[in-house]
Design an enzyme around this catalytic site. Sequence first.
Site, PDB file in Angstrom:
ATOM      1  N   THR A 127       1.123  11.705   0.895  1.00 57.67           N
ATOM      2  CA  THR A 127       0.937  10.168   1.290  1.00 57.67           C
ATOM      3  C   THR A 127       1.947   9.712   2.221  1.00 57.67           C
ATOM      4  O   THR A 127       3.172   9.996   2.025  1.00 57.67           O
ATOM      5  CB  THR A 127       0.858   9.236   0.133  1.00 57.67           C
ATOM      6  OG1 THR A 127       1.009   7.911   0.286  1.00 57.67           O
ATOM      7  CG2 THR A 127       1.850   9.796  -1.069  1.00 57.67           C
ATOM      8  N   GLU A 129       3.311   7.052   1.666  1.00 56.66           N
ATOM      9  CA  GLU A 129       4.237   6.254   0.644  1.00 56.66           C
ATOM     10  C   GLU A 129       5.622   7.144   0.524  1.00 56.66           C
ATOM     11  O   GLU A 129       6.429   6.501  -0.089  1.00 56.66           O
ATOM     12  CB  GLU A 129       3.577   6.032  -0.688  1.00 56.66           C
ATOM     13  CG  GLU A 129       2.825   4.818  -0.995  1.00 56.66           C
ATOM     14  CD  GLU A 129       3.517   3.476  -0.900  1.00 56.66           C
ATOM     15  OE1 GLU A 129       4.340   3.334  -1.793  1.00 56.66           O
ATOM     16  OE2 GLU A 129       3.334   2.565  -0.143  1.00 56.66           O
ATOM     17  N   TYR A 151       5.223   6.303  -8.009  1.00 58.22           N
ATOM     18  CA  TYR A 151       4.276   7.012  -7.172  1.00 58.22           C
ATOM     19  C   TYR A 151       4.673   7.935  -5.893  1.00 58.22           C
ATOM     20  O   TYR A 151       4.361   8.893  -5.948  1.00 58.22           O
ATOM     21  CB  TYR A 151       3.177   5.927  -6.657  1.00 58.22           C
ATOM     22  CG  TYR A 151       2.242   6.353  -5.821  1.00 58.22           C
ATOM     23  CD1 TYR A 151       0.891   7.256  -6.347  1.00 58.22           C
ATOM     24  CD2 TYR A 151       2.048   6.497  -4.515  1.00 58.22           C
ATOM     25  CE1 TYR A 151      -0.160   7.797  -5.532  1.00 58.22           C
ATOM     26  CE2 TYR A 151       1.169   6.988  -3.592  1.00 58.22           C
ATOM     27  CZ  TYR A 151       0.214   7.606  -4.134  1.00 58.22           C
ATOM     28  OH  TYR A 151      -0.919   8.064  -3.267  1.00 58.22           O
ATOM     29  N   LYS A 155       4.546  11.930  -5.664  1.00 57.21           N
ATOM     30  CA  LYS A 155       4.032  12.813  -4.715  1.00 57.21           C
ATOM     31  C   LYS A 155       5.063  13.605  -3.794  1.00 57.21           C
ATOM     32  O   LYS A 155       4.502  14.399  -3.172  1.00 57.21           O
ATOM     33  CB  LYS A 155       3.034  11.534  -3.858  1.00 57.21           C
ATOM     34  CG  LYS A 155       2.075  11.066  -4.288  1.00 57.21           C
ATOM     35  CD  LYS A 155       0.796  12.184  -4.079  1.00 57.21           C
ATOM     36  CE  LYS A 155      -0.461  11.411  -4.605  1.00 57.21           C
ATOM     37  NZ  LYS A 155      -1.803  12.235  -4.612  1.00 57.21           N
TER      38      LYS A 155
END
Length: 347
Positions: A127, A129, A151, A155
């Site tokens: 991601t 992110e 999160y 990841k």
Amino acid sequence: MTTQRALITGIFGQDAAYLARHLIDQGYEIIGTHRRTSTNNSWRLRELDVERHIRFEELELLEQSNIIHTLKETRPTEIYNLAAQSFVGSSFNQPIFTGEANALGVTRILEAIRVVDPEIRFYQASTSEMFGLVQETPQKETTAFYPRSPYGISKLYAHWMTKNYREAYGLHATSGILFNHESPLRGTEFVTRKITTHFAAIKFGLIDHVELGNLNACRDWGHARDYVEGMHAMVRHDEADDFVLASGQTHTIEDFANLAASVAGFKIEWEGEAEDRKAYNRETGKCIIKVNPRFYRPTEVDLLMGDAGKAKDVLGWAPRTNFENLVEEMMAADLDRQSRTDRFVSN
Ligand code: NAP
Ligand code: GDD
């Protein structure tokens, strides 16, 4: 060519529905895995008319033995790991579960592949992110990472594990670094669909306004339908690698709300700044958007904008749906859903 059999984890999620549709259209057999739940959660699969083509299996990312036995019994040729605790906001309240599912869950799958069949091709849902506090703009495969949430950090661990198993054991393990992608099947906790469901409910008189958090954050939004084609192209590519998928454009949350409002037929006017910022319906004079700091994040990702040049050059992938068409499709779908029920549409 022998039939390809894809195992998709997180089959009840947004991306899994579009990916299942795409792969079924390509002649794949689909094994869809989900964690055990007490109720049937397959509304997205029904919307895309794929439920009847899928063999369902229970698979819990926290349970190593469950993963190994599922691979032994179903013998996939490809695995798309889409299952995750995918909501950044919740990851601040559930950092340990987020790490167990999103980080160690991936190591458990990679280990299971090594044990059961190292020829299985693996796709990991990485991601944007991971770029977090961005170190350059636009962000691409070589940009340094700086995640800003449990999160994003979970990841990033999974991203490096995928790369490590590729290099250490020769697995065809690919990581797609996907920027935000939305659709009418998006979960209603994410800001885009939160806006479209609430605007539809305002339009039909069920509620007065929607409360949002940081309106200034910028996101690079595309359509999930386009992005799953990129996932498949990565897995079919001869060499496993890392690829960014993005639109290359960025917009604020306020931009999204303005466009969705105009599709819903609201003429809106903004007043105030920061926590006092509000949007009013010019025709009725009523406030329809308020800021509530409850939706702020302890650490925010202010700006995401991706460069998908590598995916275009190597895979021939480019998004087909632009920002305007995405917002129109989402807003129209929620107006249509809301027109058919008296209860607030919540999924
Ligand atoms: P989503 O709609 O939230 O779907 C995620 C699925 O994972 C859900 O069906 C969920 O099950 C399942 N899941 C959660 N915890 C699990 C566990 N412990 N064991 C088994 N399954 C579990 O997410 P999405 O938007 O389709 O995204 C797909 C993947 O791409 C996710 O990994 C996400 O982090 C990643 N990603 C998404 C985007 C994006 O913009 N959409 C961008 C980059 C990366 P329930 O249905 O039971 O909740
Ligand atoms: N959810 C939410 N709700 N977000 C809000 C709100 C609100 O009321 N108000 C403002 N925002 C802002 C958030 O602070 C964030 O900056 C932005 O809207 C987008 O939030 P989300 O839609 O929740 O998505 P995300 O960008 O945090 O995460 C999504 O995209 C990632 C890829 O960059 C998820 O799909 C992740 O799973 C994915 O990895």
